[in-house]
Design an enzyme around this catalytic site. Structure first.
Site, PDB file in Angstrom:
ATOM      1  N   HIS A 162     -28.881 -88.937 -46.685  1.00  0.00           N
ATOM      2  CA  HIS A 162     -27.696 -88.129 -47.554  1.00  0.00           C
ATOM      3  C   HIS A 162     -27.153 -87.043 -46.932  1.00  0.00           C
ATOM      4  O   HIS A 162     -28.730 -85.832 -46.082  1.00  0.00           O
ATOM      5  CB  HIS A 162     -28.238 -87.243 -49.307  1.00  0.00           C
ATOM      6  CG  HIS A 162     -27.571 -87.241 -50.011  1.00  0.00           C
ATOM      7  ND1 HIS A 162     -26.969 -85.241 -49.916  1.00  0.00           N
ATOM      8  CD2 HIS A 162     -26.723 -87.048 -51.289  1.00  0.00           C
ATOM      9  CE1 HIS A 162     -25.948 -84.922 -51.160  1.00  0.00           C
ATOM     10  NE2 HIS A 162     -25.655 -86.527 -51.708  1.00  0.00           N
ATOM     11  N   HIS A 163     -26.343 -86.794 -46.886  1.00  0.00           N
ATOM     12  CA  HIS A 163     -25.482 -84.626 -46.137  1.00  0.00           C
ATOM     13  C   HIS A 163     -25.662 -83.868 -46.162  1.00  0.00           C
ATOM     14  O   HIS A 163     -25.832 -83.455 -45.628  1.00  0.00           O
ATOM     15  CB  HIS A 163     -24.449 -84.930 -46.007  1.00  0.00           C
ATOM     16  CG  HIS A 163     -23.739 -84.363 -44.508  1.00  0.00           C
ATOM     17  ND1 HIS A 163     -23.871 -84.020 -43.657  1.00  0.00           N
ATOM     18  CD2 HIS A 163     -22.868 -84.693 -44.225  1.00  0.00           C
ATOM     19  CE1 HIS A 163     -23.526 -83.863 -42.327  1.00  0.00           C
ATOM     20  NE2 HIS A 163     -22.512 -84.468 -43.214  1.00  0.00           N
TER      21      HIS A 163
END
Length: 508
Positions: A162-163
């Site tokens: 996840h960024h």
């Protein structure tokens, strides 16, 4: 249209939020403003990177290596937790126990499909990840093991993160800190120096040579050059910030073209595909035109988009069309590989800053027909030099933080999404190790990173590694059903530009 991924906020009372046994509870750290932005439903971004391996996967070795390194990193063993008892609850990073089996995924694939067309099977599987939400009740990373041979590698692993955990440069550096040199597996790999590929040292407006003057005149000339450079920098920054603000608020937007995504594009599945380019070809053009590697890649991109556009539309090419790309700029110095390796070994931050500290830059691409293929590179060089004399990315990061502080995450997310919806493309170029490395005993053949979850139908990533460059496209397949033709256009454009550079060298 795919619905937004469901965000699950774990609480302190959740079983998954136990602090590691035998360790004292460490101070919680708030999720960075950019990390919070990447949690928003309309901007829930994920990084997905494919690593081609030169040998079959030794699963026990991979699991043991991850437990001893990546799973010990503070962000890879933490949850994003909301304390509902707070008046203004904001997510924080809280340590938890990592079950490595939850993060190492070995899918059951149809052996008939993987043997009939292994490249397509790999592409299909990686693309399918863009349709699957991540489980927010555990640390936000996964390693998918695809142990079948393709045309370029014996096997592959796919890292999905996840960024909000970190930006692409930081995450790639972290992964590389898990590798060792193929020639000396006790040593960390070598990365290009910050000055590698640059055309010259010094500021853009510095004179390369000038007649010698007396000391007093030398000082006056240096001061005058500094004043001019500062004024130019100030003016360019003002212009770029005004353009950015107009784009974010929908006052200024790119014209509709076949590259521009439509409504809801951020929720649609993406297809990830890649092509291997020769780094030596890019360097040859760089030396012939006297520019940087990044300039060459920008020129190749402009040429490829132009080939695709005029072939699909049938237009004559008498006019130049400008489309703009969003470029994320990492403003935080990424910890060195030794620092990251120590961080994973100890499980502590060691004073190193981590996470997302990103500014934005809007980069124009010109869609045009040029009789001289090198003109694409020359125009890209002009654009790149112009952008280097601006503080646009610093200002956009600062202004985003101010908006978040005074108006909240919804306002910041709205402006960020507006900026992307009013531009056309995403572009990045990241330098990787300069020599072959091994991942827990597995030689890495190539590195192919990409991202999804943002409102663009076309995203381009260039990733150098050893003597190759991987071009990775992430496309909305409903808009680009013939995306492999676009991939071919990049390959052909580099070949044509390389031949033009060779002819230029012969004439000089």
């Amino acid at each position: 249209m795919r619905k937004p991924a469901l965000e699950i906020d774990a609480t302190r009372t959740a079983a998954a939020a136990e602090i590691k046994a035998g360790k004292e509870e460490e101070e919680e750290e708030p999720v960075s403003p950019t990390g919070r932005l990447f949690r928003e439903p309309h901007f829930s971004c994920h990084i997905v990177s494919v690593f081609g391996l030169g040998g079959a996967v030794d699963l026990p070795a991979v699991r043991a290596g991850l437990e001893a390194s990546l799973a010990r990193h503070p962000r890879f063993c933490s949850l994003q937790v909301l304390d509902e008892q707070e008046e203004d609850p904001r997510p924080k990073w809280v340590r938890t126990t990592v079950n490595i089996d939850d993060h190492v995924i070995v899918p059951s694939l149809d052996p008939t499909a993987t043997s009939a067309d292994p490249d397509r099977a790999l592409e299909d599987y990686v693309s399918s990840l863009s349709t699957l939400p991540m489980d927010h009740s555990r640390p936000l990373w996964e390693l998918h093991v695809l142990d079948f041979p393709t045309s370029e590698a014996t096997a592959a692993v796919v890292l999905r993160v996840h960024h909000s955990v970190g930006d692409g440069v930081s995450l790639l550096s972290l992964f590389i800190a898990c590798t060792r040199r193929a020639s000396d597996q006790s040593s960390l790999p070598a990365l290009p120096s910050a000055s590698a590929g640059r055309r010259r040292a010094g500021p853009v407006y510095a004179l390369s040579s000038r007649p010698r003057l007396s000391p007093s005149w030398e000082a006056l000339a240096a001061f005058a050059a500094w004043v001019v450079s500062f004024l130019v920098l100030l003016w360019h920054t003002v212009v770029d910030v005004a353009c950015f603000a107009s784009t974010a608020t929908s006052v200024l937007g790119d014209p509709p073209t076949l590259f521009k995504g439509g409504e809801g594009v951020e929720f649609r599945p993406k297809r990830f595909m890649n092509r291997t380019l020769r780094l030596d070809d890019v360097k040859y053009v760089k030396n012939a035109v006297n520019c940087t590697i990044n300039d060459v890649l920008l020129g190749v991109t402009s040429a490829a988009l132009s080939r695709y556009y005029f072939r699909k539309t049938g237009e004559s090419g008498s006019e130049t069309i400008k489309v703009r790309s969003t470029l994320l700029v990492n403003l935080r110095k990424t910890p060195g590989l030794h620092t990251l390796a120590t961080m994973m070994e100890s499980g502590k931050d060691n004073g190193a800053q981590w996470g997302n500290r990103l500014g934005y830059m809007i980069l124009p691409f010109h869609i045009a027909k040029h009789s001289d293929p090198l003109m694409y590179v020359r125009k890209a060089t002009q654009v790149a030099r112009r952008k280097k004399s601006s503080m646009e990315s610093v200002f956009t990061f600062w202004s985003g933080s101010v908006i978040l502080k005074f108006f909240g995450i919804k306002a910041a997310a709205s402006l960020c999404c507006g900026m992307m919806r009013n531009t056309t493309l995403s572009f990045s170029n990241v330098a990787g190790p300069t020599e072959q490395v091994v991942f827990y005993g597995h030689p890495i053949v190539y590195i192919a990173p990409s991202v999804y979850g943002h409102p663009h139908a076309l995203t381009m990533h260039y990733q150098s590694y050893a003597n190759i460059i991987k071009l990775v496209l992430a496309v909305d397949e409903t808009q680009f059903p013939d995306a492999h033709e676009l991939l071919d256009d990049f390959d052909q454009s580099l070949r044509i530009i390389r031949e033009a550079a060779s002819e230029k060298q012969k004439d000089t």
